[in-house]
Design a protein around this motif. Structure first.
Motif, PDB file in Angstrom:
ATOM      1  N   ARG A  12       0.827  -1.222   0.000  1.00 26.26           N
ATOM      2  CA  ARG A  12       0.000   0.000   0.000  1.00 26.26           C
ATOM      3  C   ARG A  12       0.848   1.253   0.000  1.00 26.26           C
ATOM      4  O   ARG A  12       0.355   2.335  -0.306  1.00 26.26           O
ATOM      5  CB  ARG A  12      -0.956  -0.039   1.189  1.00 26.26           C
ATOM      6  CG  ARG A  12      -2.026  -1.093   0.944  1.00 26.26           C
ATOM      7  CD  ARG A  12      -2.944  -1.319   2.107  1.00 26.26           C
ATOM      8  NE  ARG A  12      -3.983  -2.272   1.707  1.00 26.26           N
ATOM      9  CZ  ARG A  12      -4.622  -3.067   2.527  1.00 26.26           C
ATOM     10  NH1 ARG A  12      -4.364  -3.017   3.823  1.00 26.26           N
ATOM     11  NH2 ARG A  12      -5.535  -3.899   2.086  1.00 26.26           N
ATOM     12  N   LEU A  90      -4.099 -10.078  -0.798  1.00 28.30           N
ATOM     13  CA  LEU A  90      -5.480 -10.585  -0.893  1.00 28.30           C
ATOM     14  C   LEU A  90      -6.323  -9.652  -1.753  1.00 28.30           C
ATOM     15  O   LEU A  90      -7.120 -10.106  -2.592  1.00 28.30           O
ATOM     16  CB  LEU A  90      -6.097 -10.713   0.505  1.00 28.30           C
ATOM     17  CG  LEU A  90      -5.420 -11.684   1.474  1.00 28.30           C
ATOM     18  CD1 LEU A  90      -6.056 -11.586   2.855  1.00 28.30           C
ATOM     19  CD2 LEU A  90      -5.493 -13.117   0.953  1.00 28.30           C
ATOM     20  N   ASP A  91      -6.121  -8.346  -1.568  1.00 25.67           N
ATOM     21  CA  ASP A  91      -6.851  -7.360  -2.380  1.00 25.67           C
ATOM     22  C   ASP A  91      -6.421  -7.448  -3.840  1.00 25.67           C
ATOM     23  O   ASP A  91      -7.257  -7.423  -4.747  1.00 25.67           O
ATOM     24  CB  ASP A  91      -6.600  -5.939  -1.862  1.00 25.67           C
ATOM     25  CG  ASP A  91      -7.327  -5.676  -0.561  1.00 25.67           C
ATOM     26  OD1 ASP A  91      -8.203  -6.477  -0.194  1.00 25.67           O
ATOM     27  OD2 ASP A  91      -7.006  -4.664   0.087  1.00 25.67           O
ATOM     28  N   HIS A  92      -5.111  -7.528  -4.056  1.00 24.22           N
ATOM     29  CA  HIS A  92      -4.572  -7.564  -5.416  1.00 24.22           C
ATOM     30  C   HIS A  92      -5.158  -8.733  -6.196  1.00 24.22           C
ATOM     31  O   HIS A  92      -5.474  -8.605  -7.387  1.00 24.22           O
ATOM     32  CB  HIS A  92      -3.047  -7.679  -5.351  1.00 24.22           C
ATOM     33  CG  HIS A  92      -2.378  -7.901  -6.669  1.00 24.22           C
ATOM     34  ND1 HIS A  92      -2.255  -6.894  -7.611  1.00 24.22           N
ATOM     35  CD2 HIS A  92      -1.814  -9.006  -7.219  1.00 24.22           C
ATOM     36  CE1 HIS A  92      -1.634  -7.382  -8.684  1.00 24.22           C
ATOM     37  NE2 HIS A  92      -1.363  -8.651  -8.469  1.00 24.22           N
ATOM     38  N   LEU A  93      -5.286  -9.874  -5.542  1.00 25.07           N
ATOM     39  CA  LEU A  93      -5.797 -11.075  -6.207  1.00 25.07           C
ATOM     40  C   LEU A  93      -7.317 -11.205  -6.078  1.00 25.07           C
ATOM     41  O   LEU A  93      -7.893 -12.177  -6.570  1.00 25.07           O
ATOM     42  CB  LEU A  93      -5.110 -12.317  -5.624  1.00 25.07           C
ATOM     43  CG  LEU A  93      -3.597 -12.396  -5.857  1.00 25.07           C
ATOM     44  CD1 LEU A  93      -2.998 -13.578  -5.105  1.00 25.07           C
ATOM     45  CD2 LEU A  93      -3.273 -12.479  -7.350  1.00 25.07           C
ATOM     46  N   ALA A  94      -7.934 -10.222  -5.410  1.00 24.33           N
ATOM     47  CA  ALA A  94      -9.395 -10.211  -5.214  1.00 24.33           C
ATOM     48  C   ALA A  94      -9.871 -11.521  -4.593  1.00 24.33           C
ATOM     49  O   ALA A  94     -10.885 -12.091  -4.996  1.00 24.33           O
ATOM     50  CB  ALA A  94     -10.115  -9.931  -6.536  1.00 24.33           C
ATOM     51  N   LEU A  95      -9.138 -11.991  -3.581  1.00 20.77           N
ATOM     52  CA  LEU A  95      -9.513 -13.233  -2.905  1.00 20.77           C
ATOM     53  C   LEU A  95     -10.515 -12.920  -1.802  1.00 20.77           C
ATOM     54  O   LEU A  95     -10.264 -12.066  -0.953  1.00 20.77           O
ATOM     55  CB  LEU A  95      -8.281 -13.903  -2.285  1.00 20.77           C
ATOM     56  CG  LEU A  95      -7.151 -14.289  -3.232  1.00 20.77           C
ATOM     57  CD1 LEU A  95      -6.052 -15.012  -2.465  1.00 20.77           C
ATOM     58  CD2 LEU A  95      -7.654 -15.153  -4.377  1.00 20.77           C
ATOM     59  N   ASP A  96     -11.652 -13.605  -1.825  1.00 17.75           N
ATOM     60  CA  ASP A  96     -12.564 -13.459  -0.684  1.00 17.75           C
ATOM     61  C   ASP A  96     -12.937 -14.814  -0.088  1.00 17.75           C
ATOM     62  O   ASP A  96     -13.483 -14.868   1.006  1.00 17.75           O
ATOM     63  CB  ASP A  96     -13.811 -12.650  -1.044  1.00 17.75           C
ATOM     64  CG  ASP A  96     -14.527 -13.222  -2.247  1.00 17.75           C
ATOM     65  OD1 ASP A  96     -14.207 -14.354  -2.653  1.00 17.75           O
ATOM     66  OD2 ASP A  96     -15.413 -12.531  -2.776  1.00 17.75           O
ATOM     67  N   ASP A  97     -12.647 -15.890  -0.803  1.00 16.00           N
ATOM     68  CA  ASP A  97     -12.899 -17.229  -0.255  1.00 16.00           C
ATOM     69  C   ASP A  97     -11.601 -18.020  -0.381  1.00 16.00           C
ATOM     70  O   ASP A  97     -11.255 -18.501  -1.458  1.00 16.00           O
ATOM     71  CB  ASP A  97     -14.037 -17.897  -1.032  1.00 16.00           C
ATOM     72  CG  ASP A  97     -14.541 -19.144  -0.321  1.00 16.00           C
ATOM     73  OD1 ASP A  97     -14.184 -19.356   0.852  1.00 16.00           O
ATOM     74  OD2 ASP A  97     -15.289 -19.917  -0.946  1.00 16.00           O
ATOM     75  N   TYR A  98     -10.877 -18.131   0.704  1.00 16.14           N
ATOM     76  CA  TYR A  98      -9.511 -18.668   0.674  1.00 16.14           C
ATOM     77  C   TYR A  98      -9.158 -19.168   2.064  1.00 16.14           C
ATOM     78  O   TYR A  98      -9.857 -18.886   3.047  1.00 16.14           O
ATOM     79  CB  TYR A  98      -8.526 -17.554   0.258  1.00 16.14           C
ATOM     80  CG  TYR A  98      -8.512 -16.406   1.238  1.00 16.14           C
ATOM     81  CD1 TYR A  98      -9.480 -15.406   1.196  1.00 16.14           C
ATOM     82  CD2 TYR A  98      -7.571 -16.356   2.272  1.00 16.14           C
ATOM     83  CE1 TYR A  98      -9.500 -14.388   2.129  1.00 16.14           C
ATOM     84  CE2 TYR A  98      -7.579 -15.338   3.208  1.00 16.14           C
ATOM     85  CZ  TYR A  98      -8.548 -14.359   3.127  1.00 16.14           C
ATOM     86  OH  TYR A  98      -8.576 -13.353   4.068  1.00 16.14           O
TER      87      TYR A  98
END
Lengths: 201, 52
Positions: A12, A90-98
């Protein structure tokens, strides 16, 4: 050892950070230990096995480590910066279910990432105890500080001497690693937006 | 939580598991350095992740 391509994203504060991936399926983000890098998950076959079981294994290098930037400016290592970097990935890869896991320092950062709002389905903390997570001492950080303070002056065969020799042979960056250790705190400032980090890679 | 049996951190590893939401624990062979490279660590993580 598998040798997946290295990809990059920005922390960031703009610092360039590296990660590797193997496999396809439900994402599993794995955080390495201090002085290591993402290859710890590849070297011993962990990542290949997880991938063979249908997991997309995502392995970042902490800043100050591996292929990520190793700035020498202490301002680039505010409290909890490694956890913030994990959240940025996590934001960069748009992960929300991991799922999320880590070994040693990586396990501490799993805990910090949870505290700072990550919501993995499952969290793995490996090679870590409550004493260390609470910041009460012990662990790799204490050993490394002794090694950095007295490099070249240790009893042959002692943990300090072995670590010193290993660090010298591995191309580790002691300046960056000391800043990393300083960023690991039990009660962090919650305002990482105040970082004065200069862009550096 | 998963920990090497010979890891000095094992002394408070169960407390760490207890401090985590619905935490569970597993012990694998090795100390802090060697446990990281064991197939038992891989298996323990896989078992935990599969048990959803």
């Amino acid at each position: 050892m598998p040798d997946p391509d290295v990809s990059y994203f920005s922390g960031r504060d703009g610092v360039r950070l590296a990660y590797r991936e193997v496999g396809r399926g439900r994402p599993l983000v794995l955080l390495h230990g201090i002085t290591g890098d993402s290859t710890m998950w590849l070297r011993y076959g962990h990542a290949e096995t997880f991938a063979a079981h249908g997991r997309r294994v995502i392995m970042p290098d902490f800043r100050g480590h591996g292929r990520s930037a190793k700035p020498h400016d202490a301002a680039c290592y505010p409290p909890d910066v490694l956890a913030e970097d994990a959240l940025a990935l996590l934001d960069h890869l748009a992960l929300d279910d991991y799922d999320l896991g880590g070994y040693s320092l990586g396990a501490r950062m799993v805990v910090r990432t949870l505290v700072r709002g990550a919501t993995p389905g499952r969290a793995v903390v490996a090679g870590q105890g409550l004493h260390q997570v609470l910041g009460l001492g012990g662990g790799a950080g204490s050993l490394l500080r002794r090694v950095f303070a007295g490099s070249g002056s240790f009893e042959p065969g002692s943990p300090e001497e072995q670590t010193d020799r290993w660090l010298r042979s591995g191309g580790a960056d002691p300046v960056a690693l000391l800043h990393v250790l300083d960023s690991v705190v039990p009660t962090p400032m919650e305002s990482s937006a105040a970082s004065r980090c200069r862009r550096s890679w | 939580m998963v920990i090497g049996a010979g890891d000095e951190r094992a002394a408070t590893a169960d407390q760490l598991a207890a401090a985590l939401p619905q935490g569970t624990g597993a012990v694998v062979p090795g100390d802090h350095g060697t446990a990281a490279g064991t197939p038992e660590l891989t298996a323990a993580i896989l078992d935990f992740l599969a048990d959803r």
